[in-house]
Design a protein around this motif. Structure first.
Motif, PDB file in Angstrom:
ATOM      1  N   ASP A  52       0.762  -1.188   0.018  1.00 52.85           N
ATOM      2  CA  ASP A  52      -0.073  -0.024  -0.023  1.00 52.85           C
ATOM      3  C   ASP A  52       0.708   1.318  -0.158  1.00 52.85           C
ATOM      4  O   ASP A  52       0.651   2.294  -0.669  1.00 52.85           O
ATOM      5  CB  ASP A  52      -1.145  -0.032   1.353  1.00 52.85           C
ATOM      6  CG  ASP A  52      -0.426  -0.205   2.506  1.00 52.85           C
ATOM      7  OD1 ASP A  52       0.972  -0.608   2.560  1.00 52.85           O
ATOM      8  OD2 ASP A  52      -1.002   0.249   3.535  1.00 52.85           O
ATOM      9  N   VAL A  53       1.847   1.246   0.557  1.00 54.33           N
ATOM     10  CA  VAL A  53       2.887   2.526   0.723  1.00 54.33           C
ATOM     11  C   VAL A  53       3.448   2.596  -0.847  1.00 54.33           C
ATOM     12  O   VAL A  53       3.722   3.700  -1.281  1.00 54.33           O
ATOM     13  CB  VAL A  53       3.946   2.122   1.829  1.00 54.33           C
ATOM     14  CG1 VAL A  53       4.970   3.514   1.836  1.00 54.33           C
ATOM     15  CG2 VAL A  53       3.197   2.174   3.172  1.00 54.33           C
ATOM     16  N   PHE A  54       4.162   1.503  -1.121  1.00 51.66           N
ATOM     17  CA  PHE A  54       4.768   1.520  -2.452  1.00 51.66           C
ATOM     18  C   PHE A  54       3.766   1.986  -3.701  1.00 51.66           C
ATOM     19  O   PHE A  54       4.122   3.007  -4.465  1.00 51.66           O
ATOM     20  CB  PHE A  54       5.158   0.148  -2.844  1.00 51.66           C
ATOM     21  CG  PHE A  54       6.109   0.015  -4.022  1.00 51.66           C
ATOM     22  CD1 PHE A  54       7.398   0.754  -4.207  1.00 51.66           C
ATOM     23  CD2 PHE A  54       5.881  -0.659  -5.093  1.00 51.66           C
ATOM     24  CE1 PHE A  54       8.286   0.776  -5.252  1.00 51.66           C
ATOM     25  CE2 PHE A  54       6.520  -0.782  -6.223  1.00 51.66           C
ATOM     26  CZ  PHE A  54       7.915  -0.185  -6.173  1.00 51.66           C
ATOM     27  N   GLU A  55       2.663   1.617  -3.696  1.00 58.80           N
ATOM     28  CA  GLU A  55       1.464   1.945  -4.465  1.00 58.80           C
ATOM     29  C   GLU A  55       1.107   3.439  -4.278  1.00 58.80           C
ATOM     30  O   GLU A  55       1.037   4.200  -5.342  1.00 58.80           O
ATOM     31  CB  GLU A  55       0.439   1.128  -4.364  1.00 58.80           C
ATOM     32  CG  GLU A  55       0.653  -0.296  -4.889  1.00 58.80           C
ATOM     33  CD  GLU A  55      -0.390  -1.295  -4.607  1.00 58.80           C
ATOM     34  OE1 GLU A  55      -1.301  -0.996  -3.998  1.00 58.80           O
ATOM     35  OE2 GLU A  55      -0.243  -2.586  -5.014  1.00 58.80           O
ATOM     36  N   LYS A  56       0.984   3.935  -3.103  1.00 62.38           N
ATOM     37  CA  LYS A  56       0.667   5.210  -2.760  1.00 62.38           C
ATOM     38  C   LYS A  56       1.880   6.170  -3.356  1.00 62.38           C
ATOM     39  O   LYS A  56       1.475   7.225  -3.856  1.00 62.38           O
ATOM     40  CB  LYS A  56       0.297   5.383  -1.078  1.00 62.38           C
ATOM     41  CG  LYS A  56       0.075   6.823  -0.771  1.00 62.38           C
ATOM     42  CD  LYS A  56      -1.584   7.038  -1.417  1.00 62.38           C
ATOM     43  CE  LYS A  56      -2.134   8.026  -0.903  1.00 62.38           C
ATOM     44  NZ  LYS A  56      -3.376   8.612  -1.552  1.00 62.38           N
ATOM     45  N   PHE A  57       3.049   5.743  -3.157  1.00 58.71           N
ATOM     46  CA  PHE A  57       4.089   6.542  -3.752  1.00 58.71           C
ATOM     47  C   PHE A  57       3.924   6.737  -5.227  1.00 58.71           C
ATOM     48  O   PHE A  57       3.876   8.042  -5.947  1.00 58.71           O
ATOM     49  CB  PHE A  57       5.642   6.128  -3.364  1.00 58.71           C
ATOM     50  CG  PHE A  57       6.688   7.080  -3.865  1.00 58.71           C
ATOM     51  CD1 PHE A  57       6.915   8.179  -3.260  1.00 58.71           C
ATOM     52  CD2 PHE A  57       7.098   6.656  -5.107  1.00 58.71           C
ATOM     53  CE1 PHE A  57       7.834   8.913  -3.774  1.00 58.71           C
ATOM     54  CE2 PHE A  57       8.287   7.295  -5.543  1.00 58.71           C
ATOM     55  CZ  PHE A  57       8.669   8.360  -4.918  1.00 58.71           C
ATOM     56  N   ILE A  58       3.677   5.587  -5.842  1.00 61.92           N
ATOM     57  CA  ILE A  58       3.721   5.972  -7.275  1.00 61.92           C
ATOM     58  C   ILE A  58       2.444   6.711  -7.821  1.00 61.92           C
ATOM     59  O   ILE A  58       2.467   7.489  -8.777  1.00 61.92           O
ATOM     60  CB  ILE A  58       3.533   4.383  -8.068  1.00 61.92           C
ATOM     61  CG1 ILE A  58       4.725   3.600  -7.807  1.00 61.92           C
ATOM     62  CG2 ILE A  58       3.232   4.545  -9.423  1.00 61.92           C
ATOM     63  CD1 ILE A  58       4.609   1.951  -7.779  1.00 61.92           C
ATOM     64  N   GLU A  59       1.213   6.466  -7.118  1.00 63.01           N
ATOM     65  CA  GLU A  59      -0.023   7.298  -7.235  1.00 63.01           C
ATOM     66  C   GLU A  59       0.171   8.652  -7.133  1.00 63.01           C
ATOM     67  O   GLU A  59      -0.210   9.513  -8.147  1.00 63.01           O
ATOM     68  CB  GLU A  59      -0.957   6.661  -6.233  1.00 63.01           C
ATOM     69  CG  GLU A  59      -2.309   7.790  -6.307  1.00 63.01           C
ATOM     70  CD  GLU A  59      -3.412   7.420  -5.192  1.00 63.01           C
ATOM     71  OE1 GLU A  59      -3.958   8.263  -4.654  1.00 63.01           O
ATOM     72  OE2 GLU A  59      -3.383   6.337  -4.712  1.00 63.01           O
ATOM     73  N   LEU A  60       0.793   9.203  -5.944  1.00 59.63           N
ATOM     74  CA  LEU A  60       1.129  10.575  -5.838  1.00 59.63           C
ATOM     75  C   LEU A  60       2.165  11.159  -6.717  1.00 59.63           C
ATOM     76  O   LEU A  60       2.278  12.439  -7.091  1.00 59.63           O
ATOM     77  CB  LEU A  60       1.703  10.849  -4.255  1.00 59.63           C
ATOM     78  CG  LEU A  60       0.624  10.404  -3.115  1.00 59.63           C
ATOM     79  CD1 LEU A  60       1.305  10.589  -1.939  1.00 59.63           C
ATOM     80  CD2 LEU A  60      -0.516  11.262  -3.275  1.00 59.63           C
ATOM     81  N   ALA A  61       3.121  10.230  -7.340  1.00 59.12           N
ATOM     82  CA  ALA A  61       3.786  10.544  -8.287  1.00 59.12           C
ATOM     83  C   ALA A  61       3.479  10.773  -9.514  1.00 59.12           C
ATOM     84  O   ALA A  61       4.098  11.616 -10.313  1.00 59.12           O
ATOM     85  CB  ALA A  61       5.353   9.680  -8.281  1.00 59.12           C
ATOM     86  N   GLY A  62       2.258  10.373  -9.984  1.00 60.21           N
ATOM     87  CA  GLY A  62       1.529  10.528 -11.146  1.00 60.21           C
ATOM     88  C   GLY A  62       1.167   9.362 -11.646  1.00 60.21           C
ATOM     89  O   GLY A  62       0.676   9.342 -13.165  1.00 60.21           O
ATOM     90  N   GLY A  63       1.237   8.003 -11.106  1.00 64.19           N
ATOM     91  CA  GLY A  63       0.957   6.700 -11.857  1.00 64.19           C
ATOM     92  C   GLY A  63       1.748   6.587 -13.290  1.00 64.19           C
ATOM     93  O   GLY A  63       2.767   6.886 -13.181  1.00 64.19           O
ATOM     94  N   LYS A  64       0.967   6.358 -14.267  1.00 59.85           N
ATOM     95  CA  LYS A  64       1.638   6.117 -15.308  1.00 59.85           C
ATOM     96  C   LYS A  64       2.566   7.340 -16.000  1.00 59.85           C
ATOM     97  O   LYS A  64       3.419   7.055 -16.856  1.00 59.85           O
ATOM     98  CB  LYS A  64       0.607   5.671 -16.509  1.00 59.85           C
ATOM     99  CG  LYS A  64      -0.033   4.225 -16.213  1.00 59.85           C
ATOM    100  CD  LYS A  64      -0.921   3.593 -17.675  1.00 59.85           C
ATOM    101  CE  LYS A  64      -1.243   2.258 -17.443  1.00 59.85           C
ATOM    102  NZ  LYS A  64       0.051   1.160 -17.556  1.00 59.85           N
TER     103      LYS A  64
END
Length: 334
Positions: A52-64
């Motif tokens: 959940d932390v790893f995915e949250k970082f990617i999401e906040l960074a802009g996803g794709k």
């Protein structure tokens, strides 16, 4: 003499969504260019980085659309390897989940950024990846290595520091685990001094990257070894915090943020959210300055910091959508 620390539970009302993010910039993050897209930090307490932390970082960074830069220098130094090729091979093996994000098409780009030369922190060519990034992550290791390479002689700041602040201003995210977390604020604990007379351990504090000027932090907070004593001792020492920050009354309003292992505190403006498998801890000074209020924020819960002239800093709990509560404590090359 140790002052009384008030251990209390949050008793304020629950809200149904993460809404208002306005008001005073309690943690003194860089000013957002767009109020609807506040600066974001991820404070990871060390240990395993959960899904959940790893995915949250990617999401906040802009996803794709994310352009991620990973700074490994707290734990890895090129000078310790026979060649840069060997160094990079080691990084790709140890942190394989990160470059895999790009190769699998989950993000736009990924790169490691590293140096053993402090002068590079003021070189335009070196910091250019930060100017294009939407997310930056600092690995664990020894926070003094980050101070040595990237932090200017206070109050001066390096171009590296300015580039990180500008990333946050445009709504990006900067995160770090363990030593990488420790180095993010303006004031960081380098190590602790243990005293032969049995008195509590005290923090040896220096300057960090300066991305959060209104709070000090502590990682590995669920481990033994004097972390509670050194952390609360520094937080209570208003005169020392004033001196380190160069701002009068900075110590009187300083917030304390502590995070357990395999846990992250997500900072979005004044909104705080815990993810992972443990708890985050928020320490606030009472208006009388004679005690600290200690709040525990379990995984899956959020709260918002608010400040008023007469009441000081308060914490209001918010309700986090249930679908975000999925820690899955795996660490596959993170």
């Amino acid at each position: 003499m140790i002052r009384l620390i008030c251990l209390t539970l949050l008793t304020v009302a629950f809200l149904t969504a993460l809404t208002a993010r306005g008001g005073e910039n309690v943690l003194l993050l860089p000013d957002a260019k767009d109020a609807a897209n506040p600066p974001k930090l991820i404070l990871h307490g060390g240990g395993k980085i959960t899904d959940d932390v790893f995915e949250k970082f990617i999401e906040l960074a802009g996803g794709k659309n994310a352009r991620i830069v990973f700074v490994p220098n707290a734990g890895y130094r090129q000078v310790e390897f026979d060649s840069e090729e060997e160094f990079l091979e080691t990084l790709h093996e140890r942190f394989n989940a990160w470059p895999h994000l790009e190769s699998s098409g989950q993000i736009e780009s990924f790169r490691f950024l590293y140096t053993d030369e402090p002068d590079d922190a003021d070189e335009e060519d070196f910091i250019r990846p930060l100017q294009e990034a939407t997310g930056v992550w600092f690995s664990g290791g020894a926070q003094g290595r980050l101070n040595y390479r990237y932090v200017g002689e206070f109050p001066a700041r390096t171009k590296f520091q300015f580039a990180l602040s500008e990333l946050l201003e445009r709504g990006g995210v900067v995160g770090g685990t363990s030593a990488g977390m420790a180095a993010l604020p303006e004031i960081m604990t380098l190590w602790q001094e243990d005293h032969e007379d049995g008195s509590p351990a005290s923090a040896v504090a220096v300057h960090g990257l300066g991305l959060m000027r209104g709070a000090i932090v502590e990682q590995h907070f669920d481990t033994v070894g004097g972390r509670l004593e050194r952390f609360t001792g520094l937080l209570r020492d208003a005169a020392r915090l004033n001196r380190l920050s160069g701002r009068p009354n900075a110590g009187q309003t300083m917030v304390g943020l502590a995070v357990e292992e395999s846990t992250a505190l997500i900072v979005e403006g004044n909104v705080l959210t815990t993810l992972g498998i443990g708890n985050s801890h928020i320490f606030l000074r009472e208006p009388t300055l004679r005690a600290l209020e200690w709040y525990e924020l379990p995984s899956g819960e959020s709260a918002q910091l608010e400040r008023s002239p007469n009441q000081g800093t308060a914490l209001m709990r918010l309700e986090l959508p249930k679908e975000t509560r999925n820690p899955n404590p795996l660490d596959d090359g993170r």
